[in-house]
Enzyme design. Structure first.
Site, PDB file in Angstrom:
ATOM      1  N   SER A   1      -2.299   0.388   6.896  1.00 39.27           N
ATOM      2  CA  SER A   1      -1.949  -1.219   7.364  1.00 39.27           C
ATOM      3  C   SER A   1      -2.435  -2.016   6.569  1.00 39.27           C
ATOM      4  O   SER A   1      -3.838  -1.910   6.127  1.00 39.27           O
ATOM      5  CB  SER A   1      -2.206  -1.479   8.594  1.00 39.27           C
ATOM      6  OG  SER A   1      -1.996  -2.796   9.046  1.00 39.27           O
ATOM      7  N   SER A   2      -1.824  -3.545   5.969  1.00 38.51           N
ATOM      8  CA  SER A   2      -2.631  -4.323   5.310  1.00 38.51           C
ATOM      9  C   SER A   2      -3.952  -4.772   5.969  1.00 38.51           C
ATOM     10  O   SER A   2      -4.682  -5.429   5.572  1.00 38.51           O
ATOM     11  CB  SER A   2      -1.519  -5.485   4.932  1.00 38.51           C
ATOM     12  OG  SER A   2      -0.584  -4.673   4.212  1.00 38.51           O
ATOM     13  N   ARG A   3      -3.814  -4.980   7.369  1.00 32.09           N
ATOM     14  CA  ARG A   3      -4.821  -5.501   8.148  1.00 32.09           C
ATOM     15  C   ARG A   3      -5.916  -4.491   8.108  1.00 32.09           C
ATOM     16  O   ARG A   3      -6.958  -5.046   8.656  1.00 32.09           O
ATOM     17  CB  ARG A   3      -4.631  -5.685   9.673  1.00 32.09           C
ATOM     18  CG  ARG A   3      -3.468  -6.864   9.784  1.00 32.09           C
ATOM     19  CD  ARG A   3      -3.140  -7.309  11.082  1.00 32.09           C
ATOM     20  NE  ARG A   3      -2.320  -8.440  11.078  1.00 32.09           N
ATOM     21  CZ  ARG A   3      -1.212  -8.670  11.295  1.00 32.09           C
ATOM     22  NH1 ARG A   3      -0.290  -7.708  11.126  1.00 32.09           N
ATOM     23  NH2 ARG A   3      -0.621  -9.912  11.298  1.00 32.09           N
TER      24      ARG A   3
ATOM     25  N   HIS B   1       4.055   1.372   2.328  1.00 33.18           N
ATOM     26  CA  HIS B   1       5.248   0.653   1.495  1.00 33.18           C
ATOM     27  C   HIS B   1       5.937   1.301   0.481  1.00 33.18           C
ATOM     28  O   HIS B   1       7.066   1.471   0.339  1.00 33.18           O
ATOM     29  CB  HIS B   1       4.785  -0.692   0.796  1.00 33.18           C
ATOM     30  CG  HIS B   1       4.255  -1.814   2.101  1.00 33.18           C
ATOM     31  ND1 HIS B   1       2.840  -1.972   2.081  1.00 33.18           N
ATOM     32  CD2 HIS B   1       4.771  -2.276   3.028  1.00 33.18           C
ATOM     33  CE1 HIS B   1       2.668  -2.960   2.988  1.00 33.18           C
ATOM     34  NE2 HIS B   1       3.795  -3.338   3.673  1.00 33.18           N
TER      35      HIS B   1
ATOM     36  N   GLY C   1       9.150   0.912   8.611  1.00 31.93           N
ATOM     37  CA  GLY C   1       8.046   2.242   8.918  1.00 31.93           C
ATOM     38  C   GLY C   1       8.115   2.416  10.277  1.00 31.93           C
ATOM     39  O   GLY C   1       7.895   1.460  11.019  1.00 31.93           O
ATOM     40  N   GLN C   2       7.991   3.808  10.471  1.00 27.65           N
ATOM     41  CA  GLN C   2       7.806   3.989  11.926  1.00 27.65           C
ATOM     42  C   GLN C   2       6.350   3.572  12.679  1.00 27.65           C
ATOM     43  O   GLN C   2       6.457   3.350  13.962  1.00 27.65           O
ATOM     44  CB  GLN C   2       7.878   5.636  12.042  1.00 27.65           C
ATOM     45  CG  GLN C   2       7.410   6.271  13.543  1.00 27.65           C
ATOM     46  CD  GLN C   2       8.657   5.774  14.407  1.00 27.65           C
ATOM     47  OE1 GLN C   2      10.090   6.117  14.064  1.00 27.65           O
ATOM     48  NE2 GLN C   2       8.417   5.181  15.437  1.00 27.65           N
TER      49      GLN C   2
ATOM     50  N   HIS D   1       0.792  -1.167   0.055  1.00 27.53           N
ATOM     51  CA  HIS D   1       0.103  -0.027   0.199  1.00 27.53           C
ATOM     52  C   HIS D   1       0.884   1.285  -0.094  1.00 27.53           C
ATOM     53  O   HIS D   1       2.220   1.110  -0.009  1.00 27.53           O
ATOM     54  CB  HIS D   1      -1.018   0.096   1.280  1.00 27.53           C
ATOM     55  CG  HIS D   1      -0.223  -0.387   2.619  1.00 27.53           C
ATOM     56  ND1 HIS D   1       0.639   0.541   3.077  1.00 27.53           N
ATOM     57  CD2 HIS D   1      -0.533  -1.428   3.407  1.00 27.53           C
ATOM     58  CE1 HIS D   1       0.847   0.284   4.360  1.00 27.53           C
ATOM     59  NE2 HIS D   1       0.365  -0.960   4.474  1.00 27.53           N
TER      60      HIS D   1
END
Length: 309
Positions: free
Chosen positions: A214-216, A66, A176-177, A63
């Site tokens: 987030s992918s989630r 990334h 990523g932070q 996403h």
């Protein structure tokens, strides 16, 4: 396409070529990234890459967060490798390993659009060969916050990151932070093991309403998605209090819990104000600190963090 040692390396466009040299456009590899599926294929691709080499480790389902990592690597490095691997050892029993989003073709399209040179998409056996038994235990840092809720999670993260760093041999690696504790753990692993790589931590990318990408997030139902920005609101409220001079950590924790209570469908796992290096919980904030929290919604568990000081 799977490859065996000594066989061709697949390109993102489906073509194959035994020789990586010659597939360049200017000082970059051809637009479609080379796809390496095993250690031998990766080694062949890596040997042809000009330095410095940047690595962006991912679990796929790419996403805009990334993309920010890839773009930073692209701006700082001559070559960029993106790993796409859903790592089973960082998932615990009953977690979402089997349903974690997987979208390999879409991920390759993202890699191509951002000028990635090599996509390393290994099989589980390529990362953990038969008989694999070595693990990296990050110690006390891995047993608080996320580590307390997900025992063994950071041992899996530290192990796979160490393996990827060894296989890719990057000059720089990008994280990523948003996964704040993970960045602290990886910095300590790199320091303690003397790994020859520089780490770059990229700021969290957020939706317009503040939700960290987030992918989630794909798991969330519409009502949960509407409530989910409460995480960033809580963090921002505490960060604002700190900016106005508040140094009592308990008051910041209470402020975050007050905001989280506005979305009762989300149940906090933890709300933390911790030292940015040791992750020890603070009473008084006297230096860099990390605000972090984890919230369980019926369909997904979300985390977020905010550095202060």
């Amino acid at each position: 396409m799977e490859t065996r040692p000594g066989e061709a390396i697949a390109r993102g466009d489906g073509e194959t070529g035994r020789e990586v040299p010659g597939n360049r456009r200017g000082d970059r590899l051809a637009d479609a990234p080379l796809v390496a599926r095993d250690r031998a294929s990766l080694a062949a691709a890596r040997a042809a890459l000009p330095s410095p080499v940047g690595l962006v480790p991912t679990m796929g389902a790419l996403h805009a967060g990334h993309v920010a990592l890839i773009d930073r690597a692209r701006s700082e490095c001559a070559s960029v490798v993106v790993s796409i691997f859903v790592n089973p050892t960082q998932f615990g029993p009953g977690e979402d390993f089997e349903r974690y989003p997987r979208a390999f073709e879409a991920d390759l399209a993202v890699c191509e659009s951002r000028g990635v040179d090599v996509a390393f998409a290994p099989t589980i056996e390529a990362i953990y060969p038969p008989g694999h038994s070595t693990v990296v235990d990050p110690g006390p840092l891995a047993r608080v916050l996320e580590g307390a809720v997900r025992p063994g999670h950071f041992r899996g993260v530290a192990t796979v990151v160490t393996i990827l760093l060894g296989l890719v041999r990057p000059d720089r690696a990008y994280f990523g932070q948003k996964d704040g504790q993970q960045t602290v753990v990886i910095r300590h692993v790199v320091r303690d093991l003397g790994l020859p790589v520089a780490l770059s931590i990229v700021p969290t990318v957020r939706e317009p309403d503040g939700l960290a990408l987030s992918s989630r997030n794909a798991y969330l139902t519409p009502p949960e998605r509407a409530a989910a920005p409460v995480l960033s609101r809580a963090l921002r409220a505490a960060a604002d209090e700190h900016a106005r001079g508040e140094r009592d950590a308990d008051r910041l924790r209470r402020r975050m819990r007050e905001i989280l209570a506005e979305a009762p469908m989300g149940v906090p796992d933890y709300v933390s104000v911790a030292d940015a290096e040791t992750l020890g919980e603070l009473d008084v904030i006297e230096g860099p600190a990390l605000l972090s929290l984890a919230v369980r919604f019926p369909s997904a568990r979300l985390i977020d963090c905010w550095p202060i000081g």
